[in-house]
Design a protein around this motif. Sequence first.
Motif, short mmCIF file in Angstrom:
data_model
loop_
_atom_site.label_atom_id
_atom_site.label_comp_id
_atom_site.label_asym_id
_atom_site.label_seq_id
_atom_site.Cartn_x
_atom_site.Cartn_y
_atom_site.Cartn_z
N VAL A 59 0.84 -1.20 0.00
CA VAL A 59 0.00 0.00 0.00
C VAL A 59 0.88 1.25 0.00
O VAL A 59 0.61 2.22 -0.71
N GLU A 60 1.94 1.23 0.80
CA GLU A 60 2.85 2.37 0.82
C GLU A 60 3.55 2.56 -0.52
O GLU A 60 3.81 3.69 -0.94
N LEU A 61 3.86 1.46 -1.18
CA LEU A 61 4.46 1.54 -2.51
C LEU A 61 3.58 2.36 -3.44
O LEU A 61 4.07 3.26 -4.15
N GLN A 62 2.29 2.07 -3.48
CA GLN A 62 1.38 2.78 -4.36
C GLN A 62 1.25 4.25 -3.96
O GLN A 62 1.19 5.14 -4.81
N ARG A 63 1.23 4.51 -2.65
CA ARG A 63 1.16 5.90 -2.19
C ARG A 63 2.40 6.68 -2.63
O ARG A 63 2.30 7.83 -3.06
N GLN A 64 3.56 6.06 -2.52
CA GLN A 64 4.79 6.73 -2.90
C GLN A 64 4.86 6.98 -4.40
O GLN A 64 5.40 7.99 -4.85
#
Length: 242
Positions: free
Chosen positions: A181-186
């Motif tokens: 999820v953090e990957l997509q946010r970044q």
Amino acid sequence: MLSDLWDRATSTAVPLSWQVSLFLGALAVVVTWSPVGYRVVRHLVTLLHEAGHALVAAAVGRRLSSIRLHADTSGVTLSRGRPRGPGMVAMVAAGYPAPALAGLGGAFLLGAGYAAGLLWALVLTCAVLLLLVRNLYGLWVVAVTGALVAWLSWAASPPVVTGAAYLVAWSLLLAAPRSVVELQRQRRRPRQPRGRAGSGGASDADQLAQLTGLPALVWVGFFWLVCAAALAVGGMLLLRNA
């Protein structure tokens, strides 16, 4: 001493009841979703993320150059070989699923009673990574992680070792989907962080999009599905009553 170490690593313990395992799972949720706790767990996730890159790179015949772990919990694995092709795709794709699959493998080991074996497998992983890490911060993270887990496995009583192993497995299973999820946010931010596979700062998903022609969002979805499936299966295994 080696004989004692082998005996400890291969010793078995009765798996925890589902009530105790559920409590440790709830504790892992609190840890992985709190800012401070997640930052600690994220170092372990990144360590295994880069180990996944390195393991698959070696398996497909690429020559490993270095691994670097950074203070912002990012990392990079560099290898030599063909810049495109199935081997490169497999190496880049291995990172995000690696912590989830490690947690799933840990759940299987715990079901068989090998709690100490799970912790010593983590120590062995750290020992191998020490030979590959090329920056001081990364060496510090790997050395401290390996030393703490080794000390716990050696000095703690069997119930504590078993509880710690369950907590590690739960934490990996729960933190892996959050990292995706953090990957997509970044990826949505104007300025991207350092990449994890060492290709000009691009994320693993963006590198895979360049290598395969599939949209990066497809690869993000693939990572998340693998991590979610590992959490579902691993959670069921960890909740199985002895």
